[in-house]
Design an enzyme around this catalytic site. Structure first.
Site, PDB file in Angstrom:
ATOM      1  N   LYS A   1      -9.619  -1.115   4.200  1.00 42.50           N
ATOM      2  CA  LYS A   1      -9.006  -0.208   3.916  1.00 42.50           C
ATOM      3  C   LYS A   1      -8.038   0.572   2.966  1.00 42.50           C
ATOM      4  O   LYS A   1      -7.059   0.184   2.398  1.00 42.50           O
ATOM      5  CB  LYS A   1      -8.651   0.328   5.453  1.00 42.50           C
ATOM      6  CG  LYS A   1      -8.138   1.361   5.625  1.00 42.50           C
ATOM      7  CD  LYS A   1      -7.567   1.934   6.648  1.00 42.50           C
ATOM      8  CE  LYS A   1      -7.300   3.522   6.975  1.00 42.50           C
ATOM      9  NZ  LYS A   1      -5.716   3.340   6.349  1.00 42.50           N
TER      10      LYS A   1
ATOM     11  N   ARG B   1       2.451   5.792  -2.768  1.00 38.46           N
ATOM     12  CA  ARG B   1       3.872   7.214  -3.609  1.00 38.46           C
ATOM     13  C   ARG B   1       4.243   7.151  -5.068  1.00 38.46           C
ATOM     14  O   ARG B   1       4.560   7.941  -5.693  1.00 38.46           O
ATOM     15  CB  ARG B   1       5.217   6.374  -2.732  1.00 38.46           C
ATOM     16  CG  ARG B   1       5.670   7.131  -1.050  1.00 38.46           C
ATOM     17  CD  ARG B   1       6.196   5.800  -0.943  1.00 38.46           C
ATOM     18  NE  ARG B   1       6.340   6.452   0.440  1.00 38.46           N
ATOM     19  CZ  ARG B   1       6.133   6.281   0.979  1.00 38.46           C
ATOM     20  NH1 ARG B   1       4.552   5.455   1.599  1.00 38.46           N
ATOM     21  NH2 ARG B   1       6.066   6.787   3.271  1.00 38.46           N
TER      22      ARG B   1
ATOM     23  N   ASP C   1       3.072  -0.447  12.508  1.00 43.99           N
ATOM     24  CA  ASP C   1       1.987  -1.227  11.488  1.00 43.99           C
ATOM     25  C   ASP C   1       2.299  -2.960  11.820  1.00 43.99           C
ATOM     26  O   ASP C   1       1.174  -3.674  12.150  1.00 43.99           O
ATOM     27  CB  ASP C   1       1.757  -1.216  10.313  1.00 43.99           C
ATOM     28  CG  ASP C   1       1.612  -0.046   9.779  1.00 43.99           C
ATOM     29  OD1 ASP C   1       1.227   1.197  10.956  1.00 43.99           O
ATOM     30  OD2 ASP C   1       1.590   0.996   8.624  1.00 43.99           O
TER      31      ASP C   1
ATOM     32  N   LYS D   1       1.069  -1.461  -0.333  1.00 46.72           N
ATOM     33  CA  LYS D   1      -0.276   0.252   0.245  1.00 46.72           C
ATOM     34  C   LYS D   1       1.598   1.103   0.370  1.00 46.72           C
ATOM     35  O   LYS D   1       0.484   1.853  -1.150  1.00 46.72           O
ATOM     36  CB  LYS D   1      -1.026  -0.019   0.886  1.00 46.72           C
ATOM     37  CG  LYS D   1      -2.030   1.054   1.376  1.00 46.72           C
ATOM     38  CD  LYS D   1      -3.101   1.112   1.974  1.00 46.72           C
ATOM     39  CE  LYS D   1      -2.584   1.217   3.631  1.00 46.72           C
ATOM     40  NZ  LYS D   1      -2.114   2.400   4.580  1.00 46.72           N
ATOM     41  N   SER D   2       1.793   1.396   0.824  1.00 47.07           N
ATOM     42  CA  SER D   2       2.921   2.347   0.639  1.00 47.07           C
ATOM     43  C   SER D   2       3.771   2.753  -0.715  1.00 47.07           C
ATOM     44  O   SER D   2       3.616   3.937  -0.653  1.00 47.07           O
ATOM     45  CB  SER D   2       3.815   2.576   2.338  1.00 47.07           C
ATOM     46  OG  SER D   2       3.325   1.638   3.244  1.00 47.07           O
TER      47      SER D   2
ATOM     48  N   SER E   1       4.314  11.795  13.012  1.00 48.07           N
ATOM     49  CA  SER E   1       4.434  10.625  12.179  1.00 48.07           C
ATOM     50  C   SER E   1       5.500  11.285  10.845  1.00 48.07           C
ATOM     51  O   SER E   1       5.357  12.113  10.957  1.00 48.07           O
ATOM     52  CB  SER E   1       2.801  11.160  10.993  1.00 48.07           C
ATOM     53  OG  SER E   1       2.390  10.572   9.935  1.00 48.07           O
ATOM     54  N   SER E   2       5.816   9.958  10.041  1.00 51.41           N
ATOM     55  CA  SER E   2       7.156  10.226   8.575  1.00 51.41           C
ATOM     56  C   SER E   2       5.904  10.941   7.660  1.00 51.41           C
ATOM     57  O   SER E   2       6.537  11.045   7.013  1.00 51.41           O
ATOM     58  CB  SER E   2       7.408   9.518   8.808  1.00 51.41           C
ATOM     59  OG  SER E   2       6.568   8.296   8.459  1.00 51.41           O
TER      60      SER E   2
ATOM     61  N   ARG F   1      -4.741   1.996  18.204  1.00 50.73           N
ATOM     62  CA  ARG F   1      -4.187   0.343  18.473  1.00 50.73           C
ATOM     63  C   ARG F   1      -3.866  -0.564  19.533  1.00 50.73           C
ATOM     64  O   ARG F   1      -4.264  -1.491  19.577  1.00 50.73           O
ATOM     65  CB  ARG F   1      -3.307   0.356  17.213  1.00 50.73           C
ATOM     66  CG  ARG F   1      -4.080   0.607  15.930  1.00 50.73           C
ATOM     67  CD  ARG F   1      -3.352  -0.126  14.809  1.00 50.73           C
ATOM     68  NE  ARG F   1      -3.699  -0.227  13.871  1.00 50.73           N
ATOM     69  CZ  ARG F   1      -3.150   0.602  12.612  1.00 50.73           C
ATOM     70  NH1 ARG F   1      -1.946   0.834  12.501  1.00 50.73           N
ATOM     71  NH2 ARG F   1      -3.745   0.538  11.214  1.00 50.73           N
TER      72      ARG F   1
ATOM     73  N   ARG G   1      -7.153  12.605  13.147  1.00 51.76           N
ATOM     74  CA  ARG G   1      -5.920  12.143  13.280  1.00 51.76           C
ATOM     75  C   ARG G   1      -4.649  14.200  12.781  1.00 51.76           C
ATOM     76  O   ARG G   1      -4.769  14.421  12.529  1.00 51.76           O
ATOM     77  CB  ARG G   1      -5.584  11.346  12.707  1.00 51.76           C
ATOM     78  CG  ARG G   1      -6.317  10.156  13.162  1.00 51.76           C
ATOM     79  CD  ARG G   1      -5.323   9.272  11.726  1.00 51.76           C
ATOM     80  NE  ARG G   1      -3.956   8.816  11.692  1.00 51.76           N
ATOM     81  CZ  ARG G   1      -3.551   7.887  10.411  1.00 51.76           C
ATOM     82  NH1 ARG G   1      -4.436   6.675   9.742  1.00 51.76           N
ATOM     83  NH2 ARG G   1      -2.403   7.816  11.108  1.00 51.76           N
TER      84      ARG G   1
END
Ligand SMILES: O=C(O)C1=C[C@@H](OP(=O)(O)O)[C@@H](O)[C@H](O)C1
Ligand SMILES: C=C(OP(=O)(O)O)C(=O)O
Length: 424
Positions: A401, A26, A300, A21-22, A168-169, A332, A125
């Protein structure tokens, strides 16, 4: 809310890791930032809700994106862009933090005015890092006390940016995509420690594939050349290590699952799952040593590692530096602790992590909830394979998701599931 019954059964077979997904986010974004008149084709993409949000978002910012079905519910994404400035863009990020945080700086570059909406926990968020930048750089913005919708207008300027690296990155990645398009050189300085470094590596890796080179000075400072040109290219997305982790852990707790499609040389930080599994096996059961897992670079993996630790009989695991897990799709730490304990696990929630006493199996026989979080849903599905009695999982469609085929794959591996046709 839709529910499913999961009966105890051993998973058996070979499963190919779904595409990352990442990397998909990108590659689609970079392809949409090329202005060289050519098309880029991004192969091996699954249309999860998050990826649909990025595709639609980049379309809203002017890219022409065609989605072409290929094999096994994977798609080829054909991307072309003129990159003309859009007057007014409206972007629905659904529940995707990556989409929101990557597209905000791009909204400033590619539109005169841009509004972002979202759903689920995404609306709350944190975006404070961007708000601080907007104040410093005189970008006009409006939100409802930090809650989406967010409207922005103005432009992103070259210059020096100082931001925190431990919220967050995704803020760093967002700036790294957009700043090369500004007129002059820029720097992004990290004012504290950089967490989730692996995701910044993925950003730099893909930028490089599209001909943008950024100097990374030890994750303390990034030097960006202005007026750079993205060049179109074709790209095939590799398997997702964060998703493969569910099946690798399934195997580790006694299922006969083999997960293929993992690139041994991947830059994905979640390849660390392989080392963490080894670490669990190095410590003897009933030894006094705790297994310490530092989650700061691998957030994650925490839900599924909690399942693994819960089923390592006689071993105590402490997950540390995991406070950022509270600002993901759910809290989480709270979610996995509460739902796994309902199944009979022995987990204590700590301020910044979890303390887990491993058992040989779980009782099950309870109703649990995904907290609308895909990684909690998938973790509970893997835990169910070690439950003595069936479980009911509420809100199981949360997997859409990131991995809409998850239940299909689970069933193909012999998972015994039945949809409950009741809506609560
Ligand atoms: O850049 C990315 O693709 C991601 C970065 C991580 O977020 P943080 O940087 O907020 O930890 C990760 O949790 C998320 O699932 C994907
Ligand atoms: C946190 C996640 O994604 P995002 O931040 O993009 O919503 C995730 O996939 O676990």
């Amino acid at each position: 809310m839709k529910s499913i019954i999961i009966k105890p059964s051993k998973l058996n077979g070979i499963i190919k890791a779904p595409p990352s997904k990442s990397l998909s986010h990108r590659a689609i974004i970079c392809a949409a930032l090329c202005k060289d008149g050519n098309e880029s084709i991004i192969d091996n993409v699954i249309l999860s809700e998050d990826i649909k949000a990025t595709i639609d978002g980049m379309r809203e910012l002017g890219a022409e994106i065609k989605v072409v079905e290929s094999i096994n519910e994977t798609y080829s994404i054909h991307v072309r862009s003129e990159r003309n400035i859009i007057k007014k863009a409206n972007i629905n990020c659904r529940e995707s933090g990556s989409t929101l945080r990557f597209l905000i700086p791009l909204g400033l570059m590619l539109s005169e005015e841009c509004t972002f909406i979202g759903s689920g926990k995404l609306v709350e968020r944190p975006l404070d890092i961007y708000y601080k930048i907007f104040e410093e750089k005189k970008v006009k913005y409006s939100t409802n006390d930090g809650i989406l919708p967010l409207s922005i207008s103005g432009s992103l300027k070259s210059g020096n940016y100082e931001i925190s690296g431990n919220i967050s990155s995704q803020f760093v990645s967002g700036l790294l995509f957009a700043l090369p398009l500004t007129g002059y050189d820029s720097t992004v300085k990290i004012t504290d420690t950089m967490e989730s470094k692996g995701y910044v590596d993925l950003t730099l890796e893909i930028l490089n594939k599209f001909n943008i080179s950024i100097e990374n000075k030890n994750y303390e400072e990034f030097k960006i050349k202005g007026n750079s040109k993205y060049s179109s290219t074709n790209y095939t997305v590799e398997g997702d290590l964060s998703q493969a982790a569910f099946f690798l852990v399934a195997k580790e707790i006694g299922n006969s699952v083999n997960c293929t499609g993992i690139n041994a040389n991947t830059m994905q930080g979640d390849k660390e799952i392989l080392n963490v599994i080894k670490k669990f096996n190095r410590i003897e059961a009933y030894s006094k040593d705790e297994i310490i897992i530092d989650a700061s670079q691998i957030p994650d993996l925490v839900p599924i590692l909690t399942v693994l630790a819960s089923l390592k009989e006689g071993k105590t695991t402490r997950i540390i530096k995991a406070e950022r897990l509270r600002i993901k799709e759910s809290d989480r730490l709270k979610a996995i602790c509460s739902e796994m304990n309902k199944l009979g696990a022995n987990i204590k929630e700590l301020e910044d992590g979890l303390l887990i006493e491993g058992l040989s199996c779980l009782k099950g026989g309870a109703t649990v909830n995904s907290w609308n979080d895909h990684r909690i849903a998938m973790s509970l599905a893997i835990a169910a394979t070690k439950c003595e009695k069936e479980i009911i999982l509420e809100n199981y469609t949360a997997v859409n998701k990131s991995y809409p085929q998850f239940w299909n794959d689970y069933k193909l591996l012999g998972g015994d599931i039945d949809e409950l046709n009741v809506w609560k």
